[in-house]
Design a protein around this motif. Sequence first.
Motif, mmCIF file in Angstrom:
data_model
loop_
_atom_site.group_PDB
_atom_site.id
_atom_site.type_symbol
_atom_site.label_atom_id
_atom_site.label_comp_id
_atom_site.label_asym_id
_atom_site.label_seq_id
_atom_site.Cartn_x
_atom_site.Cartn_y
_atom_site.Cartn_z
ATOM 1 N N UNK A 143 0.829 -1.202 0.000
ATOM 2 C CA UNK A 143 0.000 0.000 0.000
ATOM 3 C C UNK A 143 0.867 1.256 0.000
ATOM 4 N N UNK A 144 1.943 1.257 0.783
ATOM 5 C CA UNK A 144 2.818 2.425 0.796
ATOM 6 C C UNK A 144 3.428 2.682 -0.573
ATOM 7 N N UNK A 145 3.862 1.629 -1.242
ATOM 8 C CA UNK A 145 4.460 1.821 -2.565
ATOM 9 C C UNK A 145 3.426 2.334 -3.572
ATOM 10 N N UNK A 146 2.215 1.791 -3.511
ATOM 11 C CA UNK A 146 1.169 2.274 -4.417
ATOM 12 C C UNK A 146 0.813 3.730 -4.108
ATOM 13 N N UNK B 83 9.497 1.418 1.498
ATOM 14 C CA UNK B 83 8.261 0.754 1.923
ATOM 15 C C UNK B 83 8.492 -0.292 3.005
ATOM 16 N N UNK B 84 9.745 -0.673 3.229
ATOM 17 C CA UNK B 84 10.041 -1.715 4.215
ATOM 18 C C UNK B 84 9.598 -1.344 5.625
ATOM 19 N N UNK C 131 7.581 9.326 11.068
ATOM 20 C CA UNK C 131 8.470 8.601 11.979
ATOM 21 C C UNK C 131 8.045 7.143 12.057
ATOM 22 N N UNK C 132 7.859 6.524 10.889
ATOM 23 C CA UNK C 132 7.308 5.175 10.853
ATOM 24 C C UNK C 132 8.302 4.144 11.379
ATOM 25 N N UNK C 133 9.590 4.359 11.142
ATOM 26 C CA UNK C 133 10.571 3.375 11.592
ATOM 27 C C UNK C 133 10.624 3.306 13.111
#
Length: 482
Positions: A160-163, A293-294, A425-427
């Motif tokens: 979803x993030x990549x799209x 996206x990881x 700050x997803x990581x």
Amino acid sequence: MSGSLWLKPTTGQDTLPALPRPRPSWAAADPIDELTHRLEEVIAAAVHPDEIAAILESDGMTDDHIRLTYGRQDSFALAEDLYARVERRFPEPPGPPADPSHTGLTGCLLRGLVFALPGLAYVIGAPFLAGPPGALGLPAGTVPLLAGAVTGWVWNQALAHRAYSWLGLGDRRAAARTLLSGAPAGALAGAVVAVAAAGPGEWGAATFAAGQALYLAAATVLLVLDREKALLGALLPLVAGAPVAFWTDPPLAPRTALLLASLVAAVALALHALLPAGPRAEAGRTAPRLAASLPYGLFGLGTGGLVLYAAIGDVLAEGAGAPVAAPTAVALTLSMGPAEWLLYRFRGESLAGLRATTSARAFRRATATTLVLCLTAYLAVLLLLAVAGTLLWPGAPALGGLRLVSLLLIGTVLWAALLLQSFGAVLSAAVVCGAAAGAQTVALATGAGDPRLAGAAASGAAAVVLTVLGCVLLGRATAHRV
């Protein structure tokens, strides 16, 4: 040699500064002029060159690139030059400025509904999950279901993030190609993992998990392309059949037909949503990095694991024979709609505080207050949903003591993690949630003490860390750049 390399020294005290000569028509365009023109509105509204420097760095401009392209030492030197070239303009709209991230409450509630309604499939498909206890003393079918679901969440979050990245670049064709190739791959991965994790007598659960993996892939396509209403329509067979299956015991054939009806409808609608080609993007556009996206996949692993362990806590507390008695997990899933709306409210209130405060300290205090208020509102909604689920769910464990504490702590972790993710700050959020889910996995696998108590401790530690991170990171004005 001291002094700036970009200033020509004068030859004497009486030397007048040289007048700038017009650039010849044959000369190449000045790259700084082009950059100034492109960022003029942003530069004009900046109150300090550091704001411009933050924008340059967020656009991926390294110091080496700046030296080679613009002839300035670093982003701060270039920002000072740009700041000096554009006159300050601070237009004030007649009313409160519109928040570009604003969305209606109805839309958020609809998304929360389509997140939760697939849980009705567990009620209808209960015969697929029946059997003797499986691994780790859990109800039959729990392990393949968990394995398939976690695999799907990890894959589909990253997909979803990549799209979304392609859609943000205006290239719907590339987003559609990404979903068209990635969604089937995710469905296959989830099904394979579920089958591999199934033990003796759990083939019904493995088949159910394979269908679940296919549904997750189709739902990802529809949600990314803003087709929530279409997805809701695909879930209507579950909505119609769940009450009957809940209070009576229909044969396996109609149960299977209801499950297949929703699954086939979701897949068909996803394929239809991918058909419109949309505009073609500019030629030569750089594709989003796969590595970007990881962290979102890891975020799906951590948050999904916490919700699953909440469901396991209900099952362990009730001693159910099948992994369907999970009102806590249903409450958490339904609460994602209000949670999303409160995230938008936080952003809007933070932007208002950015305009109203006159010091960094006052802004940090206002941001922390807004964060606490939004989090409190979310926990209140979550508590109401959990109380309603406990009252409506026959045989549900009492909502009190450790179960209530665990629910509120997991809710705090999820909302704080989603907040950090929404600000980039997803990581950090993924690492904290993953650590909490990992600690619960170890406690469940080793049987060291009460897994519910270990889960509450892990969730409590994660809640404290994420709340502090939110106050620190979001207390910076640069974090709220639109």
